[in-house]
Design a protein around this motif. Structure first.
Motif, PDB file in Angstrom:
ATOM      1  N   ASP A 150     -14.326  -8.392  -1.988  1.00 46.13           N
ATOM      2  CA  ASP A 150     -12.948  -8.639  -1.822  1.00 46.13           C
ATOM      3  C   ASP A 150     -12.811 -10.112  -2.667  1.00 46.13           C
ATOM      4  O   ASP A 150     -13.486 -11.250  -2.139  1.00 46.13           O
ATOM      5  CB  ASP A 150     -12.584  -9.126  -0.409  1.00 46.13           C
ATOM      6  CG  ASP A 150     -12.132  -7.668  -0.063  1.00 46.13           C
ATOM      7  OD1 ASP A 150     -11.602  -6.611  -0.578  1.00 46.13           O
ATOM      8  OD2 ASP A 150     -12.026  -7.440   1.417  1.00 46.13           O
ATOM      9  N   PHE A 205       0.929  -1.005  -0.006  1.00 47.32           N
ATOM     10  CA  PHE A 205      -0.043   0.016   0.009  1.00 47.32           C
ATOM     11  C   PHE A 205       0.877   1.202   0.098  1.00 47.32           C
ATOM     12  O   PHE A 205       1.642   1.264   0.776  1.00 47.32           O
ATOM     13  CB  PHE A 205      -0.708   0.138   1.141  1.00 47.32           C
ATOM     14  CG  PHE A 205      -1.993  -0.958   1.208  1.00 47.32           C
ATOM     15  CD1 PHE A 205      -3.239  -0.850   0.593  1.00 47.32           C
ATOM     16  CD2 PHE A 205      -1.740  -2.120   1.795  1.00 47.32           C
ATOM     17  CE1 PHE A 205      -4.195  -1.720   0.508  1.00 47.32           C
ATOM     18  CE2 PHE A 205      -2.743  -3.255   1.756  1.00 47.32           C
ATOM     19  CZ  PHE A 205      -4.103  -2.576   1.256  1.00 47.32           C
ATOM     20  N   ASN A 240      -4.434  -0.563   7.318  1.00 51.28           N
ATOM     21  CA  ASN A 240      -3.677   0.418   6.671  1.00 51.28           C
ATOM     22  C   ASN A 240      -4.709   1.793   6.844  1.00 51.28           C
ATOM     23  O   ASN A 240      -4.045   2.891   7.282  1.00 51.28           O
ATOM     24  CB  ASN A 240      -3.698   0.055   5.404  1.00 51.28           C
ATOM     25  CG  ASN A 240      -2.243  -0.585   5.041  1.00 51.28           C
ATOM     26  OD1 ASN A 240      -1.255   0.062   5.024  1.00 51.28           O
ATOM     27  ND2 ASN A 240      -2.441  -1.757   4.854  1.00 51.28           N
ATOM     28  N   ASP A 241      -5.906   1.641   6.730  1.00 50.46           N
ATOM     29  CA  ASP A 241      -6.793   2.715   6.606  1.00 50.46           C
ATOM     30  C   ASP A 241      -6.844   3.396   8.383  1.00 50.46           C
ATOM     31  O   ASP A 241      -6.743   4.465   8.311  1.00 50.46           O
ATOM     32  CB  ASP A 241      -8.112   2.407   6.184  1.00 50.46           C
ATOM     33  CG  ASP A 241      -8.419   2.388   4.654  1.00 50.46           C
ATOM     34  OD1 ASP A 241      -7.488   2.549   4.135  1.00 50.46           O
ATOM     35  OD2 ASP A 241      -9.303   1.591   4.396  1.00 50.46           O
ATOM     36  N   SER A 249      -6.561  -5.344  -2.184  1.00 52.95           N
ATOM     37  CA  SER A 249      -7.226  -5.013  -0.880  1.00 52.95           C
ATOM     38  C   SER A 249      -6.489  -5.855   0.219  1.00 52.95           C
ATOM     39  O   SER A 249      -6.592  -5.699   1.488  1.00 52.95           O
ATOM     40  CB  SER A 249      -8.768  -5.245  -0.961  1.00 52.95           C
ATOM     41  OG  SER A 249      -8.915  -6.664  -1.336  1.00 52.95           O
ATOM     42  N   GLY A 250      -5.392  -6.676   0.055  1.00 53.73           N
ATOM     43  CA  GLY A 250      -4.803  -7.512   1.058  1.00 53.73           C
ATOM     44  C   GLY A 250      -4.421  -8.868   0.730  1.00 53.73           C
ATOM     45  O   GLY A 250      -4.226  -8.797  -0.751  1.00 53.73           O
ATOM     46  N   SER A 308      -8.837  -7.010   8.072  1.00 53.83           N
ATOM     47  CA  SER A 308      -8.147  -7.279   7.055  1.00 53.83           C
ATOM     48  C   SER A 308      -7.010  -6.140   6.976  1.00 53.83           C
ATOM     49  O   SER A 308      -6.966  -5.255   7.660  1.00 53.83           O
ATOM     50  CB  SER A 308      -9.092  -6.797   5.804  1.00 53.83           C
ATOM     51  OG  SER A 308      -9.392  -5.557   5.684  1.00 53.83           O
ATOM     52  N   GLU A 344      -6.434  -4.129   4.614  1.00 51.71           N
ATOM     53  CA  GLU A 344      -7.043  -2.860   4.260  1.00 51.71           C
ATOM     54  C   GLU A 344      -7.687  -1.983   5.562  1.00 51.71           C
ATOM     55  O   GLU A 344      -7.279  -0.943   5.790  1.00 51.71           O
ATOM     56  CB  GLU A 344      -8.131  -2.991   3.355  1.00 51.71           C
ATOM     57  CG  GLU A 344      -8.685  -1.471   2.861  1.00 51.71           C
ATOM     58  CD  GLU A 344      -9.632  -1.410   1.662  1.00 51.71           C
ATOM     59  OE1 GLU A 344      -9.440  -0.811   0.591  1.00 51.71           O
ATOM     60  OE2 GLU A 344     -10.452  -2.319   1.748  1.00 51.71           O
ATOM     61  N   ASN A 345      -8.362  -2.624   6.484  1.00 48.98           N
ATOM     62  CA  ASN A 345      -8.554  -2.127   7.608  1.00 48.98           C
ATOM     63  C   ASN A 345      -7.680  -1.286   8.560  1.00 48.98           C
ATOM     64  O   ASN A 345      -7.494  -0.533   9.001  1.00 48.98           O
ATOM     65  CB  ASN A 345      -9.289  -3.138   8.293  1.00 48.98           C
ATOM     66  CG  ASN A 345     -10.771  -3.658   8.081  1.00 48.98           C
ATOM     67  OD1 ASN A 345     -11.078  -4.777   8.098  1.00 48.98           O
ATOM     68  ND2 ASN A 345     -11.399  -2.967   7.200  1.00 48.98           N
ATOM     69  N   ARG A 367      -9.915  -5.956  -5.281  1.00 51.06           N
ATOM     70  CA  ARG A 367     -11.438  -5.523  -5.240  1.00 51.06           C
ATOM     71  C   ARG A 367     -11.594  -4.346  -6.281  1.00 51.06           C
ATOM     72  O   ARG A 367     -10.693  -3.714  -6.345  1.00 51.06           O
ATOM     73  CB  ARG A 367     -11.538  -4.687  -3.762  1.00 51.06           C
ATOM     74  CG  ARG A 367     -13.064  -4.068  -3.691  1.00 51.06           C
ATOM     75  CD  ARG A 367     -13.184  -3.312  -2.261  1.00 51.06           C
ATOM     76  NE  ARG A 367     -12.750  -4.153  -1.155  1.00 51.06           N
ATOM     77  CZ  ARG A 367     -12.127  -3.490  -0.278  1.00 51.06           C
ATOM     78  NH1 ARG A 367     -11.735  -2.169  -0.166  1.00 51.06           N
ATOM     79  NH2 ARG A 367     -11.809  -4.264   0.756  1.00 51.06           N
ATOM     80  N   ASP A 381      -0.232   4.406   0.221  1.00 45.61           N
ATOM     81  CA  ASP A 381      -0.692   5.587   1.231  1.00 45.61           C
ATOM     82  C   ASP A 381       0.065   5.770   2.305  1.00 45.61           C
ATOM     83  O   ASP A 381       0.389   7.152   2.694  1.00 45.61           O
ATOM     84  CB  ASP A 381      -2.090   5.467   1.605  1.00 45.61           C
ATOM     85  CG  ASP A 381      -3.061   5.346   0.371  1.00 45.61           C
ATOM     86  OD1 ASP A 381      -2.773   5.990  -0.572  1.00 45.61           O
ATOM     87  OD2 ASP A 381      -4.358   4.966   0.398  1.00 45.61           O
TER      88      ASP A 381
END
Length: 505
Positions: free
Chosen positions: A337, A254, A390-391, A370-371, A385, A387-388, A358, A256
């Protein structure tokens, strides 16, 4: 070089207009599968799975019924090991000469991924297609006379008795036209260095002599290189020596969490272009920096399938069930996903690559990673996940104005909680406030996590450490370098190795 620059600009413009007219969809995928089956119907794998009969039936459905989905270990034990030993016409026609070494983030032994001449041509074609995107970025003429700096693995290959193996970058480099050599850095000598720290030092010293317009590679190592260059040559920003640096092509993790750190190294915005490139193939790339998704390459020698990442298809360990349903490109939905399954022109068949994707736009066939199938936390049903994670960490980083681009997390079974290790060089006065904010962000984003935190999962723990610790760990496990990635979610074995390293430091 100015003459060549004008030629390259005109070439990318023509290629961009040509590719813009092309539409890809399910029909292209059917043609790809038909080609793969026809090419391999007389191989041992093709004969064992009745490829000739599949070609005369309702092909896609018959293929899915006849060939099981396999992960690396299953495919290796049943088929791939014989190809590596030099067996001809096993999973692909002829003898496969090259194998890319890939360890990923969850497995420790190196995997050997087959690389055929057909696959190499697919990589070359995709790379040229991606270069055509430059036309849409409205870059100055001076950019087209610059070089591309690829921060990759060693290009030195190992010649075994039955095959040649090494980093994918080395295999592709061996098949790169001499015409392209002047436009690529760091050059053959530095690219061949296996020791990452030595290679890094050489690139840092050479940097002022280069005019780099594009840098490509995994964010952690590319940003480390830029930081070292700026420190060594006493620069205000990387643009002091590379004024024509306009594009960063990234992938592997990722992006970001690294954006803030990257922005501190430049004096103007650069275009970020995501790619989905693995040892198994070139899957997708981002056509427009303004759109998050990457366009899936549907006519590039790879047949794609997508398995919804649900309890119906996978167990709690992330192992796929025999009854798992796989969808084609025309059946996917946005926001779901999917575990990615590929069949390739290198003799991989219904291969479960381990990534989750995704779709962000099904009309344009655009997706994001997404993972990973085995990089999620579910100690007691929280199903957290990557993504959870990282966000939530991005929100935490933004709120406290602290860069946490390096981090890892594992589930402590004895304590019944998640343990976070966050890397930063800043002094953190109140770690409890950070983990509390992070916990709340996760509870807001994930209902299963919120429910688990109410009843069974204890509050997460946090340790703030230096980012250097993560690089030290990678060196300890002999994975220091540009093709390797720090695992964000540690499995049980990795967590023990990590704790042994941290406690000994």
């Amino acid at each position: 070089m100015p003459l060549i620059g004008r030629f390259l600009k005109q070439t990318t413009a023509l290629s961009y207009r040509k590719n813009a007219k092309k539409t890809q969809g399910y029909n292209e995928q059917v043609k790809v599968l038909q080609y793969l089956l026809s090419k391999s119907k007389t191989t041992k794998f093709g004969l064992a799975h009745n490829f000739s009969a599949i070609l005369s039936k309702e092909m896609v459905r018959a293929y899915q019924q006849e060939v099981p989905i396999m992960d690396y270990d299953s495919f290796y034990n049943k088929w791939l090991k014989y190809s590596i030993l030099g067996e001809k016409d096993n999973t692909w026609r002829g003898r496969i000469k090259y194998y890319a070494l890939s360890s990923g983030t969850t497995g420790s032994p190196s995997k050997r991924i087959p690389v055929t001449s057909e696959m190499i041509r697919s990589f070359q074609k995709s790379s040229l297609r991606q270069l055509s995107i430059l036309h849409s970025l409205d870059l100055p003429q001076s950019f087209y006379s610059t070089t591309v700096l690829t921060v990759g693995g060693s290009t030195k290959l190992a010649y075994k008795e039955t095959h040649v193996e090494g980093d994918l970058s080395g295999i592709l480099k061996k098949h790169t036209s001499f015409i392209a050599s002047p436009f690529t850095k760091p050059g053959a000598r530095i690219s061949g260095v296996k020791d990452w720290n030595k290679k890094l030092d050489l690139m840092v010293e050479k940097a002022p002599k280069w005019d780099v317009g594009i840098i490509a590679g995994i964010p952690s190592w590319c940003i480390m290189l830029l930081e070292r260059i700026i420190e060594r040559h006493n620069l205000d920003s990387i643009h002091d020596i590379w004024p024509n640096l306009y594009v960063y092509v990234h992938g592997g993790v990722f992006m970001d969490p690294y954006v803030k750190r990257l922005n501190q190294l430049v004096n103007r915005e650069i275009d970020l272009l995501d790619t989905y490139l693995a040892s198994e193939g070139y899957f997708a790339y981002q056509e427009d920096p303004a759109r998050k998704g990457m366009k899936l390459l549907l006519n590039n020698g790879i047949f794609f399938e997508f398995v919804p990442f649900t309890a119906d298809n996978f167990d709690e360990e992330g192992t796929i069930k025999k009854s798992a349903a796989a969808y084609t490109i025309e059946q996917v939905q946005e926001g779901v996903d999917y575990a990615l399954v590929i069949s390739t022109n290198a003799g991989l068949w219904r291969y479960l690559i381990g990534d989750l994707v995704r779709f962000t736009n099904t009309e344009e066939n655009e997706l994001v990673i997404s993972g990973r199938i085995r990089q999620f936390l579910s100690l007691c049903g929280e199903h957290l996940s990557l993504e959870n994670i990282n966000d939530a960490l991005l929100k935490t980083s933004s709120f406290f104005n602290i860069d946490f681009s390096e981090f890892t997390i594992y589930a402590d079974v004895d304590k019944h909680c998640h343990c976070w290790y966050l890397g930063t060089n800043k002094n953190v006065d109140d770690p409890k406030a950070i983990i509390s904010f992070l916990d709340d962000a996760l509870r807001s984003a994930n209902d299963d996590y919120n429910s688990a935190r109410k009843y069974t999962l204890k509050a997460p723990e946090i340790k703030i450490i230096s980012p250097a610790a993560f690089y030290g760990y990678m060196a300890k496990v002999k994975k220091l370098g540009s093709q390797n990635k720090m695992p964000r979610v540690l499995n049980k074995k990795q967590a023990k190795t990590w704790l042994d390293f941290i406690n000994a430091s």
